[in-house]
Design an enzyme around this catalytic site. Sequence first.
Site, PDB file in Angstrom:
ATOM      1  N   ARG A 255      38.404  38.886  72.328  1.00 31.31           N
ATOM      2  CA  ARG A 255      37.559  38.564  73.597  1.00 31.31           C
ATOM      3  C   ARG A 255      38.267  39.303  74.767  1.00 31.31           C
ATOM      4  NH1 ARG A 255      36.377  32.424  73.491  1.00 31.31           N
ATOM      5  NH2 ARG A 255      35.123  32.739  75.460  1.00 31.31           N
TER       6      ARG A 255
ATOM      7  N   ILE B 172      39.316  28.716  65.120  1.00 28.13           N
ATOM      8  CA  ILE B 172      38.628  29.707  65.865  1.00 28.13           C
ATOM      9  C   ILE B 172      37.791  28.916  67.175  1.00 28.13           C
ATOM     10  CG2 ILE B 172      38.246  31.447  64.178  1.00 28.13           C
ATOM     11  CD1 ILE B 172      35.678  30.104  63.276  1.00 28.13           C
ATOM     12  N   ASP B 173      37.515  29.507  68.218  1.00 33.40           N
ATOM     13  CA  ASP B 173      36.982  29.027  69.336  1.00 33.40           C
ATOM     14  C   ASP B 173      35.462  28.125  68.912  1.00 33.40           C
ATOM     15  OD1 ASP B 173      38.778  29.784  70.939  1.00 33.40           O
ATOM     16  OD2 ASP B 173      37.703  32.178  71.219  1.00 33.40           O
ATOM     17  N   LYS B 174      35.310  27.158  69.773  1.00 31.65           N
ATOM     18  CA  LYS B 174      34.116  26.414  69.579  1.00 31.65           C
ATOM     19  C   LYS B 174      32.793  27.204  69.293  1.00 31.65           C
ATOM     20  CE  LYS B 174      31.231  23.157  72.408  1.00 31.65           C
ATOM     21  NZ  LYS B 174      30.963  22.540  73.534  1.00 31.65           N
TER      22      LYS B 174
ATOM     23  N   THR C 148      32.761  30.345  68.587  1.00 35.67           N
ATOM     24  CA  THR C 148      32.501  31.352  67.605  1.00 35.67           C
ATOM     25  C   THR C 148      32.170  30.921  66.018  1.00 35.67           C
ATOM     26  OG1 THR C 148      34.459  32.642  68.731  1.00 35.67           O
ATOM     27  CG2 THR C 148      34.127  33.276  66.507  1.00 35.67           C
TER      28      THR C 148
END
Length: 355
Positions: free
Chosen positions: A267, A164-166, A168
Site C-alpha cells: 500500500r 495481513i491487514d483486516k 486484505t
Amino acid sequence: MAHNPFEEFDNISEEELVEDQGSGLYEHYRFLVDKGQGQMRIDKYLSMHIVGVSRNRIQQAAEADCILVNDKPVKSNYKIKPLDTISVVMNRPPRELEIIPENIPLDVVYEDEDVMVINKPPGLVVHPGFGNYQGTMVNAIAYRLKDTPEYDAKDPRLGVVHRIDKDTSGLIVAAKNAYAKAHLSEQFFNKTTKRQYIALVWGSVEQDEGRIEGNIGRSLKDRMLMTVFPEGDYGKPAVTHYKVLERLGYVTLVQCRLETGRTHQIRVHMKYIGHTLFNDARYGGNEVLKGTHFAKYKQFVQNCFNICPRQALHAQTLGFVQPRTGEELMFEAPLPEDISMLLDKWRGYISNREI
C-alpha cells in the site's frame, strides 16, 4: 501473573513486530525523566525501570519503532535528557487477552500436523486487539484446534506466523506447534518464503515491471500511517517487485512480489510511486485520483467503491518449506468475488468509453 508485553518479542520475526490491525499503537509504559537525570542510553534506562525485561528485548522494541521519546521513535542508543517523556508502545492493548474459541467458518486450503493455510476473507481481523477481542481468525483457529492437546491459543510460540491487514484478503499460514512456528518464523525472517499479491491501483503504471525500494516506517506526522523514507536510517528496508497484469484505463492491475514484509508495504510503496491502491481509505485511494470530471464518471467510480468497499489487495500466492518434511509447498487463492466484480466493471468501462 501480570502480562509482560515484551514477551511478544520472543519467537517472532522482526517483520511481525508492529503489524497493524487498523487500531493503531497502544501505550504500555510511560516515564518522565527526572530533572536531575544525567545522560544515559535509553535501553539501559528502561532495563533499570521495567521489571523483568532484558536490555536485548528493549533493543528489539526500539528497532521495531516501539520506543518513543516525546512522541517520536528513537533507537536504543538514544541518550535520554532531563524531562524527556518516554513511551513504550505496542500494536496490542495493555491487557492480557483471553482467547475464546469461536465457531467462525475458516476456508482452510491446506492442513497437516504442523501447519494450517487459510484463505482469509476481507473484513476478518487476524489477531485480537483493541475493539476486536473476539471474532478474529485467532479465535476461529482456537475453536478448530480446541481438541488438539499441544495447541494453546495463548502460547506466543504457536499460531499465526505473519499477518495481513483486516481488509486484505488471501493466504495466511498458522503453526500448530512450537517447532513449526520457529521454523516458519525463520523462513519469513530470512525472506525465503514466496508471497505474491494482486492489487488494483490508481493510474496507468508506466513500466510493465519494476522494483520499488525505500525504507518504511511510521509517519512522524500520523502514527496510524506508514510512509517511505528514501534517505537516512529511519524506517526498515523494504523491497517490492511489481508487474503489470492488465491496463484498465485510469487503473492498473498489478502483481506484487514481496522481498520484505513491512506493515502496509504494498500500500505504501505503490502510493510512493504515484499509484495508490484503489479504495484504500487510509492512504487516500477512496477518492477519484485519476479520470475525468464528468458526473457520470464520478458515479461510475462510486459504484466501483460500493462493489469493493476496501483496498483492492489480495494475497494470492504463498510458498514455504514444510517445517518437518522439508517439502516445498505452494498455494494460490483465487480472486475474491468483490475484486473479480470490480475488474469486470472496469473492463466494461474500457469497452464503452462514452462514460
